[in-house]
Design a protein around this motif. Structure first.
Motif, PDB file in Angstrom:
ATOM      1  N   UNK A  75       0.466  -1.065  -0.421  1.00 25.79           N
ATOM      2  CA  UNK A  75      -0.151   0.384  -0.020  1.00 25.79           C
ATOM      3  C   UNK A  75       1.054   1.000   0.121  1.00 25.79           C
ATOM      4  N   UNK A  76       1.854   1.256   0.746  1.00 21.60           N
ATOM      5  CA  UNK A  76       2.753   2.449   0.776  1.00 21.60           C
ATOM      6  C   UNK A  76       3.586   2.397  -0.427  1.00 21.60           C
ATOM      7  N   UNK A  77       3.819   1.219  -1.483  1.00 22.15           N
ATOM      8  CA  UNK A  77       5.079   1.170  -2.260  1.00 22.15           C
ATOM      9  C   UNK A  77       3.650   1.995  -3.680  1.00 22.15           C
ATOM     10  N   UNK A  78       2.472   2.169  -3.465  1.00 21.11           N
ATOM     11  CA  UNK A  78       1.251   1.903  -4.726  1.00 21.11           C
ATOM     12  C   UNK A  78       1.477   3.980  -4.312  1.00 21.11           C
ATOM     13  N   UNK A  79       1.170   3.626  -2.907  1.00 23.73           N
ATOM     14  CA  UNK A  79       1.035   5.537  -2.716  1.00 23.73           C
ATOM     15  C   UNK A  79       1.918   6.200  -3.236  1.00 23.73           C
ATOM     16  N   UNK A  80       3.196   5.950  -2.596  1.00 23.77           N
ATOM     17  CA  UNK A  80       4.365   6.441  -2.993  1.00 23.77           C
ATOM     18  C   UNK A  80       4.313   6.799  -4.478  1.00 23.77           C
TER      19      UNK A  80
END
Length: 108
Positions: A75-80
């Motif tokens: 989720x962090x990678x996608x959002x970043x």
């Protein structure tokens, strides 16, 4: 009791990012707002990562990668990735504005 990093513990009464983020949102031109980073969202995802239990296995299995999008790191990678794409688009737009402005100056 389990130890928690101080950054992962937030008293609910204490507001986060009261200064800079709100000031920027309030005072920056409206045309810039689509390019803003979602600092609060990214911060929450980082805190989720900090709270995450360490992997119980010593190595990753292929199934771990298949489910990555549903895990905090995914989720962090996608959002970043999405937020950095906005920053890059903003930089491209501003670069083009500067380039066209310089061209007009040179033509005068």
């Amino acid at each position: 009791t389990k130890w928690h990093h101080p950054a992962t513990q937030r008293p609910s009464a204490r507001p986060i990012a009261m200064g800079f983020t709100k000031t920027v949102h309030k005072e920056a031109p409206e045309s810039y707002k689509p390019y803003y980073l979602k600092y609060d969202e990214l911060k929450e995802l980082v805190l989720d990562l900090a709270r995450e239990e360490p992997l119980k296995r010593s190595r990753l299995m292929s199934a771990d990668f298949m489910e990555m999008a549903n895990q905090p790191i995914g989720k962090f990678q996608d959002s970043l990735r999405a937020e950095l794409k906005k920053v890059n688009q903003f930089a491209c737009v501003k670069h083009e504005d500067v380039f066209l402005g310089l061209r007009r100056l040179c033509e005068q």
